[in-house]
Scaffold this motif. Structure first.
Motif, short mmCIF file in Angstrom:
data_model
loop_
_atom_site.label_atom_id
_atom_site.label_comp_id
_atom_site.label_asym_id
_atom_site.label_seq_id
_atom_site.Cartn_x
_atom_site.Cartn_y
_atom_site.Cartn_z
N ILE A 90 40.06 45.80 35.46
CA ILE A 90 40.08 46.42 36.80
C ILE A 90 39.15 45.65 37.74
O ILE A 90 39.47 45.40 38.90
CB ILE A 90 39.70 47.91 36.71
CG1 ILE A 90 40.73 48.65 35.85
CG2 ILE A 90 39.58 48.55 38.09
CD1 ILE A 90 40.36 50.06 35.48
N ARG A 145 40.89 42.52 38.91
CA ARG A 145 41.86 42.81 39.97
C ARG A 145 41.15 43.09 41.29
O ARG A 145 41.54 42.58 42.35
CB ARG A 145 42.68 44.06 39.54
CG ARG A 145 43.83 44.41 40.45
CD ARG A 145 44.24 45.86 40.23
NE ARG A 145 43.23 46.77 40.71
CZ ARG A 145 43.18 48.07 40.41
NH1 ARG A 145 44.07 48.60 39.61
NH2 ARG A 145 42.23 48.84 40.91
N ASN A 146 40.07 43.88 41.22
CA ASN A 146 39.34 44.23 42.44
C ASN A 146 38.64 43.02 43.06
O ASN A 146 38.54 42.92 44.28
CB ASN A 146 38.32 45.34 42.15
CG ASN A 146 39.00 46.66 41.82
OD1 ASN A 146 40.18 46.85 42.12
ND2 ASN A 146 38.28 47.56 41.19
N LEU A 197 36.68 53.14 36.18
CA LEU A 197 36.51 51.89 35.43
C LEU A 197 36.34 52.29 33.99
O LEU A 197 35.31 52.84 33.62
CB LEU A 197 35.23 51.19 35.86
CG LEU A 197 35.20 50.51 37.19
CD1 LEU A 197 33.76 50.29 37.58
CD2 LEU A 197 35.94 49.20 37.14
N ARG A 199 44.71 53.60 29.27
CA ARG A 199 45.85 53.49 30.20
C ARG A 199 46.83 54.64 30.07
O ARG A 199 47.66 54.83 30.95
CB ARG A 199 46.55 52.14 30.02
CG ARG A 199 47.34 52.02 28.73
CD ARG A 199 47.91 50.64 28.57
NE ARG A 199 46.86 49.66 28.27
CZ ARG A 199 47.08 48.39 28.00
NH1 ARG A 199 48.30 47.91 28.06
NH2 ARG A 199 46.10 47.57 27.70
#
Ligand SMILES: [Zn+2]
Length: 317
Positions: free
Chosen positions: A91, A94-95, A238, A278
């Motif tokens: 994550i 991606r961020n 997160l 997930r």
């Protein structure tokens, strides 16, 4: 060579001046740092700390030549096992991409490279490392100690940068280690240019790390409230419930055996639980996440805010 023109006095925000090879002073004669010892230069990095208002002690910092008092070794087989248990930040990856994309899109308009400040950048995880590898941003990093990744030593409660001087701020796993997180966030707000971006990651369901230098945790709502002066672009969890369970298991064994290493080894059999993150239900999982991230933008200006406000727009029409 230190470019002291980009910094300011952490006490009074006046410009700084090189006193000699070992120290920098404030140009404001009325400031306590305007004469005398000023700010020491340690290991080639200026220690721009308002020592009178910081938990960082001048004598200890000078004695350690600016180095860290806590051991921060991160290598070997054990580190590999540790990573297997703790996981890598997909994550965050991606961020980081969207943080950089937005900064470069905004910076592209002005032509200058966007300046990014990393708060607590003495050690970084692999996903934040990519910020350091980028040649299209002007990276400035500080921590409470000097490291090969920092440009200066500082205290987030009193940042030695002028108002509206950076385009982006990256603060990862730091706010739990500061005494007054709201003060640090207001400093970030001050140094960010109007419309500048802030990206923060802060743990929630994680036990104490870095010993005595771990002070607080935030829920998702608490983290959002902390960044209320920014326009939130994105926020979320997160590491979900599986990651939180692994943390708890490690510390269950640590609490029983007194060995952090044994805690990690005994949590190895359940490392796969983090792949369940997930599949967890978004709402409930948000209440039990390992940590949270927030991406926000500084408010551009009062006038642009009024223009974009739907009530005012309606009143004007
Ligand atoms: Zn000053």
């Amino acid at each position: 060579v230190i470019d002291i023109d980009i910094f300011c006095c952490p006490r009074c925000h006046s410009p700084l001046r090189l006193q000699d090879a070992q120290s920098i002073v404030c140009t404001n004669g009325d400031c306590p740092y305007g004469s005398g010892e000023g700010f020491p230069i340690l290991d080639g990095q200026p220690a721009l700390v308002d020592f009178e208002r910081s938990v960082i002690r001048r004598e200890r910092l000078v004695a350690a030549h600016g180095g860290s008092e806590i051991s921060r070794e991160r290598s070997g087989l054990f580190h590999l096992l540790r990573r297997l248990v703790k996981g890598e930040g997909k994550i965050t990856d991606r961020n980081a991409e969207s943080f950089l994309d937005r900064l470069l899109a905004d910076g592209g308009k002005s032509g200058a490279q966007p300046r990014v400040l990393v708060v607590g950048g003495g050690t970084v995880r692999s996903c934040a490392r990519r910020l350091y590898d980028r040649l299209d941003i002007d990276l400035l990093s500080f921590d409470v100690y000097a490291s090969p990744l920092t440009n200066f030593i500082g205290d987030g409660h009193h940042i030695a940068l002028p108002d509206a001087s950076v385009d982006g701020v990256w603060i990862e796993a730091v706010l739990e280690h500061v005494l007054e997180p709201h003060v640090v966030v207001s400093e970030i707000h001050r140094v960010l240019k109007p419309g500048g971006l802030v990206y923060a990651e802060t743990p929630f369901m994680q036990q104490v790390h870095e010993g005595a230098y771990d002070f607080t945790r935030f829920t998702h709502s608490g983290h959002r409230w902390l960044f209320r002066r920014f326009e939130e672009t994105d926020s979320g969890a997160l590491g979900g419930v599986g990651t939180a369970m692994i943390w708890s298991t490690r510390h269950f064994w640590y609490g029983l055996t007194g060995s952090r290493r044994l805690g990690i080894i005994l949590a190895l059999p359940i490392f796969w639980l983090r792949f369940l993150d997930r599949f967890s239900r978004p709402g409930p999982a948000l209440d039990a996440a390992s940590g949270y991230y927030s991406l926000g933008a500084g408010v551009k200006s009062l006038s642009s805010r009024i223009r974009s406000s739907p009530t005012i727009a309606a009143a004007n029409s």
